[in-house]
Design a protein around this motif. Structure first.
Motif, short mmCIF file in Angstrom:
data_model
loop_
_atom_site.label_atom_id
_atom_site.label_comp_id
_atom_site.label_asym_id
_atom_site.label_seq_id
_atom_site.Cartn_x
_atom_site.Cartn_y
_atom_site.Cartn_z
N SER A 148 47.33 32.45 49.00
CA SER A 148 48.45 33.21 48.44
C SER A 148 49.72 32.35 48.45
CB SER A 148 48.70 34.48 49.26
OG SER A 148 49.19 34.15 50.55
N TYR B 106 56.23 29.37 44.26
CA TYR B 106 55.81 30.23 43.13
C TYR B 106 56.12 29.55 41.80
CZ TYR B 106 55.60 34.20 39.93
OH TYR B 106 55.30 35.02 38.87
N GLN C 174 44.83 32.10 38.83
CA GLN C 174 45.33 33.14 39.71
C GLN C 174 44.43 34.36 39.64
OE1 GLN C 174 49.25 34.54 38.70
NE2 GLN C 174 49.50 35.72 40.59
N ASP D 98 43.92 38.10 39.77
CA ASP D 98 44.81 39.24 39.52
C ASP D 98 44.91 40.21 40.70
OD1 ASP D 98 45.42 38.29 37.02
OD2 ASP D 98 43.77 39.36 36.06
N GLU E 292 46.09 38.17 43.98
CA GLU E 292 47.25 37.33 43.70
C GLU E 292 47.16 35.99 44.42
OE1 GLU E 292 50.87 39.41 44.43
OE2 GLU E 292 50.60 40.77 42.73
#
Length: 265
Positions: free
Chosen positions: A30, A46, A60, A62, A65
């Motif tokens: 993550s 990010y 990625q 969904d 995440e």
């Protein structure tokens, strides 16, 4: 690059490779875990991940995440290794062509809208083609370029050529895509390509295709002649010589269905 931006650019590169390394060591992770592990802010992590995702290097999930590497890096590595193997394999055949003709021999591949020389064996003559490994030349005015385009569908070839500016190097240079594609169609039939003083006045080249194990044309081997040393009566021999080299190289790359070799013009 401006000196004031260089440290920031280097820092960004280091961050990208740190993220790649972390993703390589852990299957999926993550943003929070990755930022803590790399001691980067969550927002910065990010931002980098989203850019890498857009470029296709990261995927990625969904639901969770979490992020993971795609196979794009593997594909890039495989291509690099393929070219290393290709150069090693092609060298012997290229040396033989130079021995028989005493002319300059090139190995070239597609690099976006141009060709790039991967390997070269020089002629011992003072009058010879001047080039270097790593140099780019146009697709539309080189034997290698026409060979590489012949391995594409018409649609693919035209898409590659759309952004290319057709510069008239000599009176014989193709001036547009339509003219070039007519010759590319002929190259597909005869399995060799020519540059008849289209790139440089007084220089002729003949090229043959090299296939990978899947039957894709990935490169071309060519021989270049000053026109004063080009014997038109020996052209079928030159073509057969190049096709033999292309066939041997392709076979060592795993392709065994090379077009029939002919000495007919």
């Amino acid at each position: 690059m401006d000196k004031s931006t260089r440290p920031e650019a280097v820092s960004s590169v280091l961050k990208v490779f740190s993220i790649l390394q972390a993703l390589a060591e852990q299957k999926d992770i993550s943003v929070s875990e990755l930022s803590q592990r790399l001691m980067m802010s969550k927002a910065t992590t990010y931002r980098f991940l989203q850019t890498m995702k857009t470029l296709g290097f990261v995927s990625q999930e969904d639901e969770s995440e979490k992020y993971a590497l795609t196979l794009k890096l593997f594909e890039l590595g495989a291509k690099a290794l393929e070219y290393v193997d290709l150069i090693d394999i092609a060298d012997k055949e290229m040396q033989e062509i130079t021995r028989l003709t005493n002319e300059t021999v090139h190995l070239g591949a597609l690099d976006e809208g141009a060709i790039i020389y991967l390997h070269k064996i020089d002629s011992s003559y003072n009058l010879r083609m001047h080039s270097r490994v790593g140099r780019r030349n146009p697709l539309y005015s080189t034997a290698i370029g026409k060979i590489l385009l012949s391995g594409k569908t018409d649609e693919e070839a035209i898409e590659i050529l759309k952004p290319v500016e057709f510069i008239r190097h000599t009176e014989k240079t193709h001036q547009n895509i339509e003219q070039l594609m007519q010759e590319v169609h002929q190259v597909r039939i005869q399995h060799y390509g020519e540059d008849n003083e289209e790139q440089e006045p007084g220089l002729r080249c003949i090229g043959a295709p090299i296939y990978d194990r899947f039957g894709n044309i990935i490169a071309s081997v060519s021989v270049s002649f000053p026109t004063i040393r080009f014997d038109i009566e020996r052209k079928p021999q030159y073509v057969a010589m190049l096709l033999t080299a292309g066939k041997r190289i392709s076979e060592q790359l795993g392709y065994h269905d090379y077009p029939s070799i002919t000495t007919q013009e």
